[in-house]
Design a protein around this motif. Structure first.
Motif, PDB file in Angstrom:
ATOM      1  N   SER A 226       4.808  12.276  -6.958  1.00 34.82           N
ATOM      2  CA  SER A 226       3.295  11.659  -6.238  1.00 34.82           C
ATOM      3  C   SER A 226       3.010  11.058  -7.495  1.00 34.82           C
ATOM      4  CB  SER A 226       2.749  13.167  -6.427  1.00 34.82           C
ATOM      5  OG  SER A 226       1.157  12.418  -6.178  1.00 34.82           O
TER       6      SER A 226
ATOM      7  N   ASP B 114      10.483  -0.559   6.193  1.00 34.16           N
ATOM      8  CA  ASP B 114      10.921  -0.153   4.695  1.00 34.16           C
ATOM      9  C   ASP B 114      12.933  -0.247   4.537  1.00 34.16           C
ATOM     10  OD1 ASP B 114       8.761   0.927   3.639  1.00 34.16           O
ATOM     11  OD2 ASP B 114       9.258   2.269   4.713  1.00 34.16           O
TER      12      ASP B 114
ATOM     13  N   GLU C  62       4.465  10.251   3.111  1.00 34.66           N
ATOM     14  CA  GLU C  62       3.730  10.840   4.864  1.00 34.66           C
ATOM     15  C   GLU C  62       4.449  10.378   5.759  1.00 34.66           C
ATOM     16  OE1 GLU C  62      -1.108  11.998   4.187  1.00 34.66           O
ATOM     17  OE2 GLU C  62      -0.288  10.409   3.851  1.00 34.66           O
ATOM     18  N   GLU C  63       4.232   8.550   5.547  1.00 38.39           N
ATOM     19  CA  GLU C  63       4.655   8.419   6.967  1.00 38.39           C
ATOM     20  C   GLU C  63       6.340   8.198   7.183  1.00 38.39           C
ATOM     21  OE1 GLU C  63       2.990   4.167   6.705  1.00 38.39           O
ATOM     22  OE2 GLU C  63       1.587   4.644   5.869  1.00 38.39           O
TER      23      GLU C  63
ATOM     24  N   ASN D 143       7.068   8.180  -2.630  1.00 38.85           N
ATOM     25  CA  ASN D 143       5.553   8.053  -3.226  1.00 38.85           C
ATOM     26  C   ASN D 143       4.593   9.292  -2.351  1.00 38.85           C
ATOM     27  OD1 ASN D 143       3.677   8.239  -4.975  1.00 38.85           O
ATOM     28  ND2 ASN D 143       2.456   6.716  -3.928  1.00 38.85           N
ATOM     29  N   LYS D 144       3.752   9.704  -2.262  1.00 39.19           N
ATOM     30  CA  LYS D 144       2.700  10.687  -1.662  1.00 39.19           C
ATOM     31  C   LYS D 144       3.318  12.005  -1.326  1.00 39.19           C
ATOM     32  CE  LYS D 144       0.666   6.053  -0.655  1.00 39.19           C
ATOM     33  NZ  LYS D 144       0.323   5.121   0.634  1.00 39.19           N
TER      34      LYS D 144
ATOM     35  N   ASN E 261       0.641  -1.117   0.066  1.00 37.60           N
ATOM     36  CA  ASN E 261       0.006   0.085   0.011  1.00 37.60           C
ATOM     37  C   ASN E 261       1.098   0.995  -0.002  1.00 37.60           C
ATOM     38  OD1 ASN E 261      -3.009  -0.003  -0.219  1.00 37.60           O
ATOM     39  ND2 ASN E 261      -3.259   1.595   1.545  1.00 37.60           N
ATOM     40  N   VAL E 262       1.812   1.425  -0.854  1.00 38.27           N
ATOM     41  CA  VAL E 262       2.580   2.514  -0.968  1.00 38.27           C
ATOM     42  C   VAL E 262       2.982   3.055  -2.066  1.00 38.27           C
ATOM     43  CG1 VAL E 262       4.416   1.840   0.665  1.00 38.27           C
ATOM     44  CG2 VAL E 262       5.202   1.348  -1.771  1.00 38.27           C
ATOM     45  N   GLY E 263       1.537   1.987  -2.863  1.00 40.35           N
ATOM     46  CA  GLY E 263       1.563   2.882  -4.558  1.00 40.35           C
ATOM     47  C   GLY E 263       1.971   2.697  -5.486  1.00 40.35           C
TER      48      GLY E 263
ATOM     49  N   ASP F 195      -7.312   0.402  -2.487  1.00 39.95           N
ATOM     50  CA  ASP F 195      -6.796   0.531  -0.904  1.00 39.95           C
ATOM     51  C   ASP F 195      -6.669  -0.644  -0.531  1.00 39.95           C
ATOM     52  OD1 ASP F 195      -6.703   3.611  -1.398  1.00 39.95           O
ATOM     53  OD2 ASP F 195      -8.694   3.464  -1.126  1.00 39.95           O
TER      54      ASP F 195
ATOM     55  N   ASP G 212       6.535   5.344   1.389  1.00 42.49           N
ATOM     56  CA  ASP G 212       5.071   6.517   1.918  1.00 42.49           C
ATOM     57  C   ASP G 212       5.849   7.650   2.284  1.00 42.49           C
ATOM     58  OD1 ASP G 212       3.480   7.825   2.888  1.00 42.49           O
ATOM     59  OD2 ASP G 212       2.402   6.106   3.241  1.00 42.49           O
TER      60      ASP G 212
END
Length: 446
Positions: free
Chosen positions: A334, A280, A273-274, A299-300, A190-192, A210, A271
């Protein structure tokens, strides 16, 4: 290239047949229905003919759940690309209502459809295939994908449909495929990863949702960009061993790590954001051990609150948590908006060129042997070490053989110093540098 799509309802043995035809365990197989979700491709050579097969997920028509409906979209795209459709059915279960529901969709495709009756394990039960002639399709083949019964006859029939191609053109096609840059997209769930793959390809090639763990098989996609051929491999999200409970998920992780070993370049997706998590860092370790060049992609980035120091702080955090990947460049993107995604191809190409650099032996010895002894002594105060001779043995990844004048191996800090000097002088962008030491043989006792 001639294409054959394998379709059918869930759990009839499509992936088993796919693996049997291509001669490798490329698709995940298990007793759990609905394992295959994305389209999986492989090339088959048979009787001097070459064609491509497409494994698709189990079809459940008129379903509203997110994953089955996405699988149906993937199947429809596979059918639209195919020249021949193979509908796999379960001979032991007989003709089911779900099999019959699929027939109108296949007839609308306006392509020849063959019925392959699977799980006919012996000649005594070949009569189980008889009810499927009522489907009114072009041909019916009783087979057992698991036991390799009837596979040769099926392949012969496919080969007969393929028009003859000039052998010279086939060699050119094969050369183009082997000249591709293999790029594995890896990361935790779920990291894209699938979103990034779709953005790189410009089409919805992989299923995106998702729900963590949506991708199970490793999905290969081929792309030509500015004269360079790429093979983009979307892998399943890698979890820690203790967190993988289902057999299917464990196999997905094993295949993802195998793809790392076969790739030229790995895009390690984080990710933003995280930030960098322990998982990782573990996946980064897998990538470093695999020998491929590594690009760290955050990403993100569009969701991160910005100030003038954000990128620098994030990069420092990555370097602190992944010291063993200090040579890997960091790029913030992104996949959702496309921000800086186009730059990925630039750094993939640079990484590919960096891992194929070759330094002449004379240059290496002039650089290290005469003038490095004093600096080596500073790094190894307990003992004196000297490099007697150094040469580059391999490229892709670059590997150097160092012949020591002593009988003791260089300290790891000295080895790292040599790697840093090689990077400073020659680049080796994003590539791991492997140092192999050769020591003097031990003294013989009189």
């Amino acid at each position: 290239m001639y294409r054959v799509a394998i379709v059918g309802r869930p759990n009839v043995g499509k992936s088993t047949l796919f693996n049997r035809l291509c001669g490798s365990r490329k698709a995940i197989v298990g007793d759990e229905p609905g394992i295959t979700r994305d389209r999986v491709y492989a090339t088959v050579d048979w009787s001097g003919k070459r064609f491509e097969i497409i494994d698709t997920g189990g079809i459940i028509p008129n379903v509203r759940e997110i994953i089955p409906s996405k699988v149906l979209e993937q199947v429809q795209r596979g059918i639209s690309e195919a020249d021949l459709i193979i509908m796999v059915v379960d001979g032991r279960a007989g003709a089911t209502s779900l099999d019959e529901q699929l027939l109108p969709m296949l007839r609308r495709a306006s392509r020849p459809v063959w019925i392959v009756v699977n799980k006919i394990d012996s000649p005594e039960i070949e009569s189980y295939a008889a009810p499927f002639y009522a489907f009114g399709m072009e041909s019916v083949f009783p087979i057992s994908a698991e036991h390799n019964h009837g596979i040769g006859e099926l392949l012969d029939a496919v080969a007969e449909r393929i028009p003859s191609v000039d052998p010279g053109n086939q060699e050119k096609d094969h050369g183009r495929e082997t000249g591709e840059i293999a790029v594995a997209v890896v990361g935790r769930p779920n990291v894209g990863k699938s979103s990034l793959v779709n953005r790189l390809l410009g089409i919805e090639r992989a299923i995106v949702s998702d729900i963590p763990g949506t991708t199970r098989d490793s999905v290969d996609s081929h792309l030509m960009r500015e004269g360079t051929a790429y093979r983009i491999i979307d892998t399943a999200g890698i979890r820690r061993k203790g967190r993988t409970e289902e057999r299917t998920e464990k196999i997905s992780v094993v295949m993802a790590r195998k793809n790392l070993g076969e790739a030229d370049v790995a895009l390690l997706l984080l990710d933003a954001e995280e930030g960098v998590t322990k998982l990782d860092a573990a996946i980064g370790g897998y990538a470093a051990e695999s020998g491929c060049s590594v690009l760290i992609i955050a990403n993100k980035w569009d969701k991160v609150a910005k100030d003038e120091h954000t990128i620098e702080e994030f990069t420092r955090s990555v370097r602190r948590r992944m010291k063993y990947l200090n040579y890997a460049p960091v790029l913030t993107i992104s996949a959702l908006t496309g921000q800086r995604v186009s730059r990925i191809f630039e750094i993939i190409r640079a990484a590919w060129e960096g891992r194929r650099l070759r330094v002449p032996t004379a240059v290496l010895n002039h650089m290290f042997v005469p003038g490095i002894a004093e600096e080596l002594q500073e790094h190894n105060p307990a003992r004196r070490l000297e490099i007697r001779y150094i040469t580059q043995a391999e490229i892709n990844p670059p590997k150097f053989v160092v012949f020591n004048s002593g009988r003791t191996a260089m300290h790891f800090s000295t080895e790292r110093y040599v790697q840093n000097q090689l990077r400073a002088q020659f680049g080796f962008y994003a590539a791991p540098i492997i140092i192999q030491q050769r020591l003097k043989p031990p003294r013989r006792r009189k």
